[in-house]
Design a protein around this motif. Structure first.
Motif, PDB file in Angstrom:
ATOM      1  N   GLU A   1     -24.938  -3.616   8.113  1.00 16.70           N
ATOM      2  CA  GLU A   1     -25.654  -3.134   6.853  1.00 16.70           C
ATOM      3  C   GLU A   1     -24.571  -2.591   5.901  1.00 16.70           C
ATOM      4  O   GLU A   1     -23.467  -1.892   6.666  1.00 16.70           O
ATOM      5  CB  GLU A   1     -26.637  -2.020   7.007  1.00 16.70           C
ATOM      6  CG  GLU A   1     -27.418  -1.634   6.028  1.00 16.70           C
ATOM      7  CD  GLU A   1     -28.505  -0.769   6.417  1.00 16.70           C
ATOM      8  OE1 GLU A   1     -28.664   0.414   5.808  1.00 16.70           O
ATOM      9  OE2 GLU A   1     -29.405  -1.175   7.305  1.00 16.70           O
ATOM     10  N   CYS A   2     -24.447  -2.727   4.855  1.00 13.28           N
ATOM     11  CA  CYS A   2     -23.653  -2.179   3.791  1.00 13.28           C
ATOM     12  C   CYS A   2     -24.771  -1.562   2.751  1.00 13.28           C
ATOM     13  O   CYS A   2     -25.677  -1.817   2.441  1.00 13.28           O
ATOM     14  CB  CYS A   2     -22.738  -3.119   3.053  1.00 13.28           C
ATOM     15  SG  CYS A   2     -23.618  -4.281   2.083  1.00 13.28           S
ATOM     16  N   SER A   3     -24.075  -0.271   2.070  1.00 18.85           N
ATOM     17  CA  SER A   3     -24.784   0.378   1.095  1.00 18.85           C
ATOM     18  C   SER A   3     -23.951   0.712   0.014  1.00 18.85           C
ATOM     19  O   SER A   3     -22.507   1.130   0.078  1.00 18.85           O
ATOM     20  CB  SER A   3     -25.345   1.777   1.729  1.00 18.85           C
ATOM     21  OG  SER A   3     -26.039   1.397   2.872  1.00 18.85           O
ATOM     22  N   LEU A   4     -24.443   0.538  -1.266  1.00 25.56           N
ATOM     23  CA  LEU A   4     -23.671   1.096  -2.460  1.00 25.56           C
ATOM     24  C   LEU A   4     -24.320   2.364  -2.819  1.00 25.56           C
ATOM     25  O   LEU A   4     -25.511   2.284  -3.221  1.00 25.56           O
ATOM     26  CB  LEU A   4     -23.540   0.140  -3.522  1.00 25.56           C
ATOM     27  CG  LEU A   4     -23.075   0.403  -4.595  1.00 25.56           C
ATOM     28  CD1 LEU A   4     -21.609   0.198  -4.611  1.00 25.56           C
ATOM     29  CD2 LEU A   4     -23.475  -0.692  -5.878  1.00 25.56           C
ATOM     30  N   ASN A   5     -23.916   3.467  -2.943  1.00 28.85           N
ATOM     31  CA  ASN A   5     -24.536   4.740  -3.155  1.00 28.85           C
ATOM     32  C   ASN A   5     -24.248   5.346  -4.589  1.00 28.85           C
ATOM     33  O   ASN A   5     -24.224   6.402  -4.846  1.00 28.85           O
ATOM     34  CB  ASN A   5     -24.021   5.567  -2.044  1.00 28.85           C
ATOM     35  CG  ASN A   5     -24.697   5.279  -0.719  1.00 28.85           C
ATOM     36  OD1 ASN A   5     -25.781   4.894  -0.422  1.00 28.85           O
ATOM     37  ND2 ASN A   5     -23.771   5.327   0.128  1.00 28.85           N
ATOM     38  N   VAL A   6     -23.922   4.261  -5.409  1.00 30.44           N
ATOM     39  CA  VAL A   6     -23.493   4.796  -6.906  1.00 30.44           C
ATOM     40  C   VAL A   6     -24.198   3.845  -7.785  1.00 30.44           C
ATOM     41  O   VAL A   6     -24.630   2.768  -7.582  1.00 30.44           O
ATOM     42  CB  VAL A   6     -22.162   5.077  -7.262  1.00 30.44           C
ATOM     43  CG1 VAL A   6     -21.219   6.041  -6.358  1.00 30.44           C
ATOM     44  CG2 VAL A   6     -21.188   3.614  -7.116  1.00 30.44           C
ATOM     45  N   HIS A   7     -24.390   4.490  -9.024  1.00 30.67           N
ATOM     46  CA  HIS A   7     -25.039   3.282 -10.155  1.00 30.67           C
ATOM     47  C   HIS A   7     -26.226   2.572  -9.735  1.00 30.67           C
ATOM     48  O   HIS A   7     -26.212   1.341  -9.810  1.00 30.67           O
ATOM     49  CB  HIS A   7     -23.865   2.226 -10.489  1.00 30.67           C
ATOM     50  CG  HIS A   7     -22.412   2.929 -10.848  1.00 30.67           C
ATOM     51  ND1 HIS A   7     -22.451   3.700 -11.899  1.00 30.67           N
ATOM     52  CD2 HIS A   7     -21.339   2.783 -10.054  1.00 30.67           C
ATOM     53  CE1 HIS A   7     -20.946   4.017 -11.871  1.00 30.67           C
ATOM     54  NE2 HIS A   7     -20.417   3.490 -10.854  1.00 30.67           N
TER      55      HIS A   7
END
Length: 108
Positions: A43-49
């Motif tokens: 799993e990957c996460s982008l925690n901005v924008h």
């Protein structure tokens, strides 16, 4: 508009591709991704924008498919990666495939 997008191969029953190549491509587009190695998935996460998370179903060293939670703010980038690998991007709630040339057209 769904916050759940399915990423799959254009070829039926074909995997997305080799995991390290896919991770590299996502990291090049989204420089703030955080990865977790899970079993039987990654799993990957982008925690901005207005970020998102993506769970990749894994088989050996290949990814079979992927499902996002979020991603609307990054449809252009997700579509770009799908085009690069020859994948489809499918909105689960709308029940429709997104146009990779104009991914926001489904929501206009």
């Amino acid at each position: 508009m769904s916050w759940n997008l399915y990423i799959g191969s254009d070829t039926e029953n074909s995997p997305l591709g080799e995991a390290t190549a896919i991770q590299k491509a996502f990291n090049e587009v989204f420089d703030s991704l955080e990865w977790e190695q899970l079993i039987p998935s990654d799993e990957c996460s982008l925690n901005v924008h207005g970020g998102f998370s993506i769970e990749f179903t894994k088989a050996g060293d290949h990814y079979e498919s992927a499902m996002t939670r979020g991603g609307y703010n990054h449809l252009k980038e997700l579509a770009m990666i799908c085009k690069q690998f020859g994948w489809q991007l499918f909105d689960c709630q709308e029940g429709e495939q997104l146009d990779l040339e104009n991914p926001y057209s489904l929501y206009e």
